[in-house]
Write an enzyme that holds these catalytic residues in place. Structure first.
Site, PDB file in Angstrom:
ATOM      1  N   CYS A 182       0.814  -1.208   0.000  1.00  0.00           N
ATOM      2  CA  CYS A 182       0.000   0.000   0.000  1.00  0.00           C
ATOM      3  C   CYS A 182       0.847   1.256   0.000  1.00  0.00           C
ATOM      4  O   CYS A 182       0.338   2.341  -0.197  1.00  0.00           O
ATOM      5  CB  CYS A 182      -0.965  -0.005   1.164  1.00  0.00           C
ATOM      6  SG  CYS A 182      -2.454  -0.933   0.772  1.00  0.00           S
ATOM      7  N   ILE A 204      -6.992  -1.394   7.822  1.00  0.00           N
ATOM      8  CA  ILE A 204      -6.955  -2.043   6.512  1.00  0.00           C
ATOM      9  C   ILE A 204      -6.828  -0.992   5.407  1.00  0.00           C
ATOM     10  O   ILE A 204      -7.309   0.128   5.537  1.00  0.00           O
ATOM     11  CB  ILE A 204      -8.182  -2.952   6.268  1.00  0.00           C
ATOM     12  CG1 ILE A 204      -9.478  -2.133   6.206  1.00  0.00           C
ATOM     13  CG2 ILE A 204      -8.285  -4.029   7.349  1.00  0.00           C
ATOM     14  CD1 ILE A 204     -10.665  -2.938   5.710  1.00  0.00           C
ATOM     15  N   CYS A 205      -6.144  -1.369   4.331  1.00  0.00           N
ATOM     16  CA  CYS A 205      -5.915  -0.453   3.210  1.00  0.00           C
ATOM     17  C   CYS A 205      -7.166  -0.408   2.328  1.00  0.00           C
ATOM     18  O   CYS A 205      -7.572  -1.413   1.759  1.00  0.00           O
ATOM     19  CB  CYS A 205      -4.716  -0.929   2.395  1.00  0.00           C
ATOM     20  SG  CYS A 205      -4.399   0.067   0.943  1.00  0.00           S
ATOM     21  N   LEU A 206      -7.762   0.784   2.235  1.00  0.00           N
ATOM     22  CA  LEU A 206      -9.011   0.930   1.474  1.00  0.00           C
ATOM     23  C   LEU A 206      -8.855   1.893   0.312  1.00  0.00           C
ATOM     24  O   LEU A 206      -9.814   2.192  -0.401  1.00  0.00           O
ATOM     25  CB  LEU A 206     -10.109   1.479   2.403  1.00  0.00           C
ATOM     26  CG  LEU A 206     -10.505   0.607   3.590  1.00  0.00           C
ATOM     27  CD1 LEU A 206     -11.317   1.402   4.586  1.00  0.00           C
ATOM     28  CD2 LEU A 206     -11.307  -0.589   3.107  1.00  0.00           C
TER      29      LEU A 206
END
Lengths: 401, 176
Positions: A238, B118-120
């Site tokens: 990410c 969490i990566c959103l």
């Protein structure tokens, strides 16, 4: 074989020296005492001589004023920690540091933090290093999450203590929106900074509530990477980071901050950095009259209402400058009827609809909220005067079954 | 809405949309918003139960309704994996979505930020921005957390990062 023996001897000495440096660095750190006044005297022992030289060179009128200023840095990560070090070395009066994170080994690809600080809160580790570098700076450490209701109260109250500029060095949209909210409510000028998740571009932005676009006026701008987005591999991680991009952005941010505080040069309203093409787009953005942030709309109204006073002040300033120089036409003849037109509004745009007129290389990070005139699907407005406790009971009943 | 599976789409269209643009600092308006959140949540939980797709429990832990805690689970290869679930309602809600946290998975996957958030960014944040203020917590779970679990849990289990609770070695057994 003599050469080899010599080498062995030298190597031994180097090893001895290294171990002496390693042990001495921990045992007795000679901390310098505080300096009462900034001196321009050029001696080895003066930590401010090179900075005070900016005055002699005519760059800054009064450098020592930096000691009167307080700067709040939110986010002590790759950009914020370096910005804090720069301002500390510049002799800023007071620094307020905000972060909720701790130092980890995964941070060591960036500048500032040391492996022996792993496990400390970032704010405490920063205070430790910064107070060693410059004991003249008043440091305040706030280890907390400003996006929670409780953290926000502490944040906004700490800013009320008298802060000249807030620097946003956070890595997420949520925290930026929180800083935006606080600054809009407090009429606090702030500067935004950011590095893209692919670590190859970044930006800085000046935000003056009511005068320039706030962070909620339009979806945030990002510098396009300049390569085909579809070729970027996003699977698996990410965020990437580079000490170089972060160092560049921290440098741009603190430079803009110094120009703003010490009043020299031009303060950039927006400056992008695309490292793949070494491209630096700039632009100005006016606030969105339909901004969803109520505090922003209030500030815009105040700014409009203060226009006559601002105009008068600007006029007085120009008149004062004009009277000090002897007035005479610059060119006696003007064969081509060339005249100067006011271009102060050129290059700026309202944040509401910038997407079509953004300078090359800038794009919006998120879409604008859709406006729905008709309902699409069921809404919860029916019988909304229900009791909150009754609803709680209903959810609890569902959850326990 | 292209790219979403039929189940998600169907659930999404049945979750009531919200209308109050209010956050935790907005007093009475927040109470109104909280009622809407409850209604959407009750509707979504009911839909899940009706469709035999029950997959989370969550409720506020403070009277202001700003802190939510509970659990969620995901079934992979016929075994159920449970995870504690928590989040705060941010002061800038609903302009920004809640940052959903799965604290027990912190540090186990790259698709996660510090603290188990969490990566959103790619799959959910643009949708939230586009539908502000009509999306609420129920929508965040349906469009944010559910696809994240579906994508990550199989990888975490297959790579051995996450063990089923029956397979975990208890501390008394592991200490020699």
């Amino acid at each position: 074989m003599a050469a080899l023996t010599d080498f062995g001897l030298i190597w031994g000495k180097i090893q001895e020296l290294v171990s002496r440096i390693m042990s001495s660095s921990k045992t007795s750190i000679p901390r310098r005492s505080k300096v009462k006044d900034m001196s321009a005297e050029v001696v080895d022992s003066n930590p401010y001589s090179r900075l005070m030289a900016l005055q002699r060179m005519g760059i800054v009128e009064n450098y020592e004023r930096i000691r009167d200023y307080s700067v709040a840095i939110v986010g002590i990560g790759g950009v914020g920690s370096v910005a804090a070090e720069m301002l500390t070395r510049c002799g800023i009066g007071r620094l307020l540091l905000y972060d909720y994170d701790t130092v980890e080994l995964a941070n060591m690809n960036r500048l500032f933090f040391r492996p022996d600080q792993v496990g400390m809160t970032k704010t405490d580790a920063a205070v430790q290093t910064l107070s060693e570098i410059n004991p003249d700076v008043v440091l305040e450490s706030y280890s907390m999450n400003i996006t929670t209701v409780k953290g926000f109260d502490v944040f906004i109250n700490s800013l009320k203590s008298g802060v000249d500029l807030v620097l946003s060095c956070v890595d997420n949209y949520e925290a930026r929106m929180v800083i935006n909210q606080a600054c809009n409510e407090l009429r606090q000028t702030w500067m935004e900074s950011g590095v893209s998740e692919d670590a190859v571009s970044g930006h800085i932005q000046l935000l003056i509530p009511g005068e320039t676009a706030c962070f909620a006026c339009a979806p945030p701008l990002v510098v396009a990477s300049g390569v085909d987005e579809r070729t970027l591999k996003r699977e698996g991680v990410c965020a990437a980071s580079l000490p170089t991009t972060m160092g560049v952005v921290a440098g741009l941010l603190v430079q803009n901050c110094l120009k703003y505080l010490l009043k020299f040069g031009q303060v950039s309203p927006y400056l992008g950095y695309n490292s793949l093409k070494d491209y630096f787009p700039t632009m100005e953005m006016k606030p969105n009259p339909q901004c969803s942030n109520a505090a922003c709309v209030d500030r815009q109204k105040e700014y409009m209402e203060s226009k006559p006073a601002r105009d008068a002040a600007a006029k007085a300033k120009i008149e004062a400058e004009v009277s000090s120089v002897i007035e005479e036409p610059l060119h006696l003849d003007n064969e081509w009827n060339i005249s100067i037109v006011d271009d102060s509004d050129a290059g700026s745009s309202t944040a509401a609809n910038t997407s079509s007129i953004l300078p090359e290389g800038l794009v919006h990070e998120l879409p604008t909220a859709d406006k729905y005139s008709e309902q699409v699907g069921p809404t919860v407005t029916d019988g909304i005067d229900d009791d909150l406790e009754e609803l709680q009971r209903q959810l609890d009943a569902l959850n326990s079954s | 809405m292209e790219g979403w599976d039929a189940g998600t789409k169907s659930a999404l269209t049945q979750i009531p949309l919200l209308s109050s643009r209010a956050g935790p600092r907005d007093g009475e308006a927040w109470k109104q918003r909280l009622k809407e959140e409850y209604k959407a949540m009750i509707a979504y939980t009911t839909i899940n139960k009706t469709n035999d797709n029950d997959w989370f429990r969550i409720s506020p832990t403070n009277p202001e309704g700003t802190r939510w805690e509970g659990s969620c689970w995901y079934v992979h290869n016929l075994r159920r994996y449970d995870f504690p679930l928590q989040f705060d309602i941010p002061v800038t809600y609903p302009a920004t979505a809640p940052e959903i946290e799965l604290p027990t998975l912190d540090g186990k996957t790259h698709k996660m930020y510090r603290g188990g958030k969490i990566c959103l960014t790619v799959h959910f944040k643009p949708l939230w921005a586009k539908n502000c203020p009509r999306f609420g917590i129920a929508h965040a779970l349906c469009l944010g957390l559910a696809p994240w679990l579906a994508a990550e849990v199989p990888i975490l289990v297959d790579s051995g990062m996450v063990k089923h609770k029956d397979d975990e070695v208890t501390p008394s057994q592991s200490s020699s």
